[in-house]
Design an enzyme around this catalytic site. Sequence first.
Site: not given
Ligand code: GLY
Length: 575
Positions: A386, A457-458, A479, A406, A428, A110
């Site tokens: 993503t 993050s998701s 997202g 993102n 985020d 990340r």
């Molecule tokens: N940028 C989307 C996520 O990491 O959830």
Amino acid sequence: MKYLVNIRFLSYFLFVFFIFSAQSCNPSAARLPIQSSKKSIASKAMVVSAHPLATKIGLEVMKQGGNAVDAAVAVQFALAVVYPGAGNIGGGGFMIIRTKDGSTDALDFREMAPAAAHRNMYLDADGNVIKGLSLDGHRAAGVPGSVAGMFAAHERYGKNKDISALIAPAFRLAQKGFSISQQEATRLNKFQDAFTKLNTTTPVFVNKKGWKSNDLLRQKELAQTLQAIMDRGTAGFYEGPVADKIVAEMAAGKGIITHQDLKNYEAKWRKPISMPYKDYEVISMPPPSSGGIALAQLLEIASHYPIKSWGFQSVNSSHLIAEAERRVYADRAEHLGDSDFYPVPQKNLLDPAYLRKRMKSYKPSAVSSSEELSAGSFAPPESEETTHFSIVDAEGNAVSITTTLNASYGSKTVVTGAGFLLNNEMDDFSSKPGTPNFYGLIGAEANAIEAGKRMLSSMTPTIVTKDKNLFMVLGTPGGSTIITSVFQTILNVVEYDMGMAEAVAKPRFHHQWLPDQIYYEEGALGEVTIKGLEKLGHQTKLRESIGRVDAILVRADGTLEGGADPRGDDHAEGF
Ligand code: GLY
């Protein structure tokens, strides 16, 4: 042995040569993007990714003796070229690995907040969020993690010792160009003004005549950057001329990433979240992703209800799923962030007793009291770019990677002279507690900005086993909707007996607590269920498509079924 290895590489390069010679010898072929296949059955190995060329490159690596991690490295670099909206070297991501002997690992690559970042960096003098500052241009970028991530994965698990051979196909695609699809042309055209406005020089993505399907996209500066990485490894990106170009780009646009930030970046190995669901074990990403914990919570809650007999997207099952999602996303907003900086209460959040308590207010016949919900305003995002890819090799190793800039094309800022897009991942973070980000997600202290911290993050790269054997590899972009798409795809297979391609293609719906609304895509839920949910007190809203799941299922006979999402150019292929 050495001779054998050389033969392998020779045939590998012949494959790459084949792609380009086909394009240059036959101009009409160059004008035809490779067709995508949404379902593939194979006996040994499979790759499912967002682009046919990337899938084919991953497959070829495995045909030449590489394992799933080698293939993943090649696919990640290839996507940075052929899928610039989300594939990247200027972004980051997460990887879940399950080896053939059943051991699992999680890699966090990340992005990281630069050292000069601080909690108020996107606020004005009155403490209000300055619109666009965490999304557009140089200041929105976190320190990229993808290059370090690929080298870390390769060092620990790669079989093919020469990583530069895995980057070479991406290099050639960047240098010679490739024919873009209609979807890519449409996406690029949508952001022409932004590319012009948010760059100090004109990037390769600007086309005054407008992009069309089959146009050739050549990225010579990106090819040079890939060459530097092939020659010098991570130092080819985080140090030397490429790092100089990143820092110069920052100076040109009020960005804050320094040489020291780049040098300090490291990918981190983490312990995956692992949770049982009936006969299955689900392995997913821990913080700084919220994905693994949220998915575990959703599955634990769902395991106590007869959602199979209630039926696929019936009023009862959709209501239960929406109510579970409301509670889980409320927990996400309050408790989740980078666990290296904030004491994420992981054990409590995953405690079945806690989750039972959370569902006490659930009523089968009505939405639960909205007293616990505060008001939120939200416009569905324009795009949620993503990308995810899933790989299984002939030995049974599996890799699940979700990677991102993102938003579509990230910050839209290309590093001058280096040809790659910078992420806008800083959005985020929670710029201000209670203020929604791009995805309408709100956050609190747990996800406040801090130097060196990784934004929540998701992304939910996931591997599922059944009776200790590999069963499914999956993930998706989208997202905030990522977690619910992965959750619903797992349910489609394990509860509703769908094959992989069908489970991936099925329309989906989503609830994220705030706004207090069920979003559904065209074809999801159906008229009867929508009316039923509204009668229970839910608000429902049609939105554009949700997610692009790319997944692999190990079928009862041991064959692999790849399911590529029909919502995009995604391509499943195996051998
Ligand atoms: N940028 C989307 C996520 O990491 O959830």
